[in-house]
Design a protein around this motif. Structure first.
Motif, PDB file in Angstrom:
ATOM      1  N   ILE A  70       6.116 -13.208   4.753  1.00  0.00           N
ATOM      2  CA  ILE A  70       5.914 -12.327   3.600  1.00  0.00           C
ATOM      3  C   ILE A  70       4.963 -11.189   3.968  1.00  0.00           C
ATOM      4  O   ILE A  70       5.183 -10.020   3.600  1.00  0.00           O
ATOM      5  N   SER A  71       3.908 -11.517   4.709  1.00  0.00           N
ATOM      6  CA  SER A  71       2.951 -10.479   5.110  1.00  0.00           C
ATOM      7  C   SER A  71       3.609  -9.459   6.030  1.00  0.00           C
ATOM      8  O   SER A  71       3.306  -8.262   5.956  1.00  0.00           O
ATOM      9  N   ARG A  72       4.524  -9.915   6.886  1.00  0.00           N
ATOM     10  CA  ARG A  72       5.237  -8.972   7.751  1.00  0.00           C
ATOM     11  C   ARG A  72       6.104  -8.026   6.923  1.00  0.00           C
ATOM     12  O   ARG A  72       6.190  -6.832   7.212  1.00  0.00           O
ATOM     13  N   VAL A  73       6.758  -8.576   5.916  1.00  0.00           N
ATOM     14  CA  VAL A  73       7.579  -7.731   5.047  1.00  0.00           C
ATOM     15  C   VAL A  73       6.707  -6.691   4.354  1.00  0.00           C
ATOM     16  O   VAL A  73       7.049  -5.496   4.311  1.00  0.00           O
ATOM     17  N   GLN A  74       5.582  -7.118   3.812  1.00  0.00           N
ATOM     18  CA  GLN A  74       4.700  -6.184   3.117  1.00  0.00           C
ATOM     19  C   GLN A  74       4.113  -5.150   4.066  1.00  0.00           C
ATOM     20  O   GLN A  74       3.962  -3.979   3.693  1.00  0.00           O
ATOM     21  N   ALA A  75       3.784  -5.561   5.299  1.00  0.00           N
ATOM     22  CA  ALA A  75       3.268  -4.599   6.275  1.00  0.00           C
ATOM     23  C   ALA A  75       4.337  -3.585   6.647  1.00  0.00           C
ATOM     24  O   ALA A  75       4.057  -2.384   6.801  1.00  0.00           O
ATOM     25  N   SER A  76       5.594  -4.035   6.785  1.00  0.00           N
ATOM     26  CA  SER A  76       6.687  -3.119   7.106  1.00  0.00           C
ATOM     27  C   SER A  76       6.907  -2.104   5.987  1.00  0.00           C
ATOM     28  O   SER A  76       7.173  -0.929   6.241  1.00  0.00           O
ATOM     29  N   LEU A  77       6.769  -2.567   4.749  1.00  0.00           N
ATOM     30  CA  LEU A  77       6.970  -1.682   3.601  1.00  0.00           C
ATOM     31  C   LEU A  77       5.728  -0.878   3.250  1.00  0.00           C
ATOM     32  O   LEU A  77       5.779  -0.009   2.373  1.00  0.00           O
ATOM     33  N   GLY A  78       4.616  -1.162   3.920  1.00  0.00           N
ATOM     34  CA  GLY A  78       3.385  -0.428   3.638  1.00  0.00           C
ATOM     35  C   GLY A  78       2.760  -0.797   2.314  1.00  0.00           C
ATOM     36  O   GLY A  78       2.177   0.067   1.637  1.00  0.00           O
ATOM     37  N   GLN A  79       2.843  -2.056   1.944  1.00  0.00           N
ATOM     38  CA  GLN A  79       2.285  -2.526   0.671  1.00  0.00           C
ATOM     39  C   GLN A  79       0.984  -3.268   0.942  1.00  0.00           C
ATOM     40  O   GLN A  79       0.921  -4.147   1.795  1.00  0.00           O
ATOM     41  N   GLU A  80      -0.055  -2.896   0.214  1.00  0.00           N
ATOM     42  CA  GLU A  80      -1.358  -3.564   0.330  1.00  0.00           C
ATOM     43  C   GLU A  80      -2.094  -3.409  -0.997  1.00  0.00           C
ATOM     44  O   GLU A  80      -1.693  -2.607  -1.850  1.00  0.00           O
ATOM     45  N   PRO A  81      -3.156  -4.184  -1.203  1.00  0.00           N
ATOM     46  CA  PRO A  81      -3.917  -4.048  -2.457  1.00  0.00           C
ATOM     47  C   PRO A  81      -4.491  -2.645  -2.601  1.00  0.00           C
ATOM     48  O   PRO A  81      -4.946  -2.043  -1.628  1.00  0.00           O
ATOM     49  N   GLU A  82      -4.425  -2.123  -3.821  1.00  0.00           N
ATOM     50  CA  GLU A  82      -5.003  -0.809  -4.096  1.00  0.00           C
ATOM     51  C   GLU A  82      -6.490  -0.994  -4.388  1.00  0.00           C
ATOM     52  O   GLU A  82      -6.886  -1.372  -5.482  1.00  0.00           O
ATOM     53  N   ILE A  83      -7.291  -0.737  -3.370  1.00  0.00           N
ATOM     54  CA  ILE A  83      -8.718  -1.042  -3.437  1.00  0.00           C
ATOM     55  C   ILE A  83      -9.495   0.257  -3.273  1.00  0.00           C
ATOM     56  O   ILE A  83      -9.154   1.096  -2.427  1.00  0.00           O
ATOM     57  N   GLY A  84     -10.544   0.400  -4.075  1.00  0.00           N
ATOM     58  CA  GLY A  84     -11.438   1.535  -3.917  1.00  0.00           C
ATOM     59  C   GLY A  84     -12.502   1.226  -2.875  1.00  0.00           C
ATOM     60  O   GLY A  84     -12.215   0.794  -1.762  1.00  0.00           O
ATOM     61  N   SER A  85     -13.743   1.430  -3.223  1.00  0.00           N
ATOM     62  CA  SER A  85     -14.850   1.127  -2.319  1.00  0.00           C
ATOM     63  C   SER A  85     -15.109  -0.382  -2.320  1.00  0.00           C
ATOM     64  O   SER A  85     -15.377  -0.981  -3.365  1.00  0.00           O
ATOM     65  N   LEU A  86     -15.033  -1.000  -1.154  1.00  0.00           N
ATOM     66  CA  LEU A  86     -15.253  -2.446  -1.065  1.00  0.00           C
ATOM     67  C   LEU A  86     -16.697  -2.816  -1.372  1.00  0.00           C
ATOM     68  O   LEU A  86     -16.972  -3.948  -1.766  1.00  0.00           O
ATOM     69  N   ASP A  87     -17.622  -1.882  -1.167  1.00  0.00           N
ATOM     70  CA  ASP A  87     -19.028  -2.182  -1.448  1.00  0.00           C
ATOM     71  C   ASP A  87     -19.321  -2.177  -2.947  1.00  0.00           C
ATOM     72  O   ASP A  87     -20.296  -2.796  -3.391  1.00  0.00           O
ATOM     73  N   GLU A  88     -18.503  -1.485  -3.715  1.00  0.00           N
ATOM     74  CA  GLU A  88     -18.783  -1.347  -5.150  1.00  0.00           C
ATOM     75  C   GLU A  88     -17.904  -2.249  -6.009  1.00  0.00           C
ATOM     76  O   GLU A  88     -18.297  -2.598  -7.117  1.00  0.00           O
ATOM     77  N   ILE A  89     -16.726  -2.617  -5.533  1.00  0.00           N
ATOM     78  CA  ILE A  89     -15.813  -3.402  -6.358  1.00  0.00           C
ATOM     79  C   ILE A  89     -16.308  -4.841  -6.477  1.00  0.00           C
ATOM     80  O   ILE A  89     -16.697  -5.459  -5.476  1.00  0.00           O
ATOM     81  N   PRO A  90     -16.357  -5.415  -7.690  1.00  0.00           N
ATOM     82  CA  PRO A  90     -16.785  -6.819  -7.836  1.00  0.00           C
ATOM     83  C   PRO A  90     -15.772  -7.769  -7.206  1.00  0.00           C
ATOM     84  O   PRO A  90     -14.581  -7.454  -7.087  1.00  0.00           O
TER      85      PRO A  90
END
Length: 504
Positions: A468-488
């Motif tokens: 599943i991760s390979r499929v998502q990497a091929s399609l360019g899908q990842e969590p929409e994350i802002g700043s990792l230092d600020e997000i709870p």
């Protein structure tokens, strides 16, 4: 006497200045000769290591409860040091872009200086009409000691053009760094998902594996005693021992593999080695075939794949090199303005302003320019060829990832069926032993087989998650994350949960 005193003072000043210059030169030479390699000491290394560990531990999020798959991925995104390095590379690229913008501004230059000479700068007079030297009218043109300073503004059109294209390239390099960060995120999520299930298998089956190894070794000893007593046909115990030894070898290999799974997961999550944590096994697994048509998946991959987008930006960088080569062939037009001061007491105007413009052309550029342009164009053609080749590779990657997921899903379903059968056989063997219609040897053998089937089932689940991760990497899908230092952490876990369920 007066003349002798003045001459002595001049001679003494000359000697002092020369001695001072000699001391400076000698000091510089000795300083250059004194540079030697200096290995880091154990004390310095220990101090650096302690400081680094303190920073890592202070930024680490403590483990306060059982860890789900979503939390494992979220912890990895927040605390994995390799991934944080990619984030720093992106920040560095952003800093280089901001710095390159200032290169397009005019240069504001300031300078100050001091000069001294031991003799007056005396010039002879020449008659402007006859061209003959005047005998009695020498004059001093420059003071022996003088201070100077100036401040000026300079702007070059050629430098501005080159700096403009450099800034464009730095902007594209920032986008390249962002795509590399996305690729690192895909690889990290894939590693966490796979390792999580291996570590979960270790926690769920470790004690059962080790106790079964002990029982299998006891059953092996019983079988050898039966063989020695010749209670049965000697071929049967040997066949059983062969089967049992093979199962023992498999169990020991599995035990060795499971022993390192938790350490690998802790490293991925950025948890300090040796920290004990409990993993949560998800509820009922509902893996389904991929939805959507292959054509739609290909379209998404060509738009969002991180490798392909990175190569697209590299092509733009190469194309900008061509424009830079063209700009360097143009004449350089510069404008200058300055405000200057000279402390020479013989000057009537010690402060003045200057302004001017200049046109310059390197004639050798007319010779080398066509070759530079051809080289830049070849670089663009090579980058475009790489991009087109990568497009074909991405399309193949999509088809391969889809096939691997379908195959992993079939293997998972097969592993479920085998595990169910082996568990039923193990239950029958236990009941037969209790009713004395079967022996402990059969029960241990059935238990070993059931454990191996359970481990294969966990591995099959890990393979499905990896696919599943390979499929998502091929399609360019990842969590929409802002700043990792600020997000709870809770918000990040929710975004990760949604992303893990996304397949198209």
């Amino acid at each position: 006497m007066g003349i002798g005193f003045i001459g002595g003072a001049r001679a003494g000043g000359t000697v002092r200045h020369r001695a001072f210059a000699a001391i400076l030169l000698a000091s510089a030479a000795l300083a250059g000769c004194a540079v030697t390699p200096k290995p880091v000491t154990e004390t310095e290394m220990s101090a650096v290591v302690d400081a680094d560990r303190a920073i890592i531990e202070s930024s680490a999020i403590g483990v306060t409860g059982p860890i789900t798959l979503e939390e494992a991925v979220a912890r990895a995104l927040k605390q994995n040091l390799d991934y944080r390095t990619r984030l720093m590379e992106q920040t560095l690229a952003a800093g280089q872009l901001d710095a390159s913008k200032y290169d397009m501004l005019p240069r504001l230059l300031t300078a100050a200086g001091y000069s001294w000479r031991d003799e007056d700068n005396i010039r002879k007079s020449v008659d402007s009409v006859t061209g003959r030297q005047s005998v009695g009218n020498p004059y001093i043109s420059t003071d022996r000691e003088r201070a100077t300073w100036d401040i000026g503004l300079s702007w070059s059109i050629l430098d501005f053009g080159v700096s403009y294209y450099n800034a464009q390239q730095n902007a594209d390099r920032l986008l390249v760094a962002n795509e590399r960060r996305r690729k690192a995120m895909h690889n990290l999520i894939q590693s966490v998902r796979t390792t999580y299930w291996r570590a979960l298998a270790a926690q769920q089956l470790r004690e059962q594996v080790r106790s079964t190894i002990t029982e299998a070794e006891a059953a092996l000893a019983d079988s050898r005693r039966i063989q020695e007593n010749r209670v049965r046909n000697p071929v049967e115990p040997l066949r059983y021992q062969r089967n049992l030894l093979e199962n023992l070898r498999l169990l020991e290999n599995v035990d060795r593999e499971l022993a390192v799974a938790e350490i690998e997961l802790a490293t991925l999550m950025g948890v300090r080695s040796g920290t004990r944590f409990t993993l949560v096994e998800p509820g009922k697994l509902d893996f389904r075939p991929l939805g959507g048509e292959v054509a739609r998946m290909e379209e998404i991959a060509l738009l969002n794949n991180a490798d392909l987008r990175e190569q697209f930006y590299n092509t733009r960088i190469a194309a900008t090199d061509t424009r830079k080569a063209l700009v360097k062939l143009l004449p350089n037009i510069s404008f200058d303005y300055g405000y200057k001061y000279d402390g020479d007491k013989y000057l009537i105007n010690q402060m003045w302003q200057e302004a001017g413009s200049r046109v310059a052309l390197n004639l050798f550029n007319l010779i080398s320019g066509p070759a530079q342009i051809r080289a830049a164009e070849m670089n663009v053609s090579a980058a475009e060829a790489k991009r087109m080749a990568l497009q074909m590779a991405v399309l193949s990657q999509v088809h391969l990832a889809r096939y691997q997921y379908d195959d992993a899903l079939r293997q998972y379903r097969r592993a479920v069926s085998i595990s169910d059968v082996d568990n039923e056989l193990a239950a029958i063997a236990r009941s037969q032993e209790q009713s004395q219609t079967g022996g402990s040897l059969e029960r241990v053998s059935a238990k070993v087989t059931a454990i191996l089937s359970s481990i294969r089932l966990y591995h099959a689940v890990a393979k499905v998650n990896e696919a599943i991760s390979r499929v998502q990497a091929s399609l360019g899908q990842e969590p929409e994350i802002g700043s990792l230092d600020e997000i709870p952490m809770d918000t990040l876990k929710e975004q990760v949960r949604k992303s893990l369920q996304q397949t198209l």
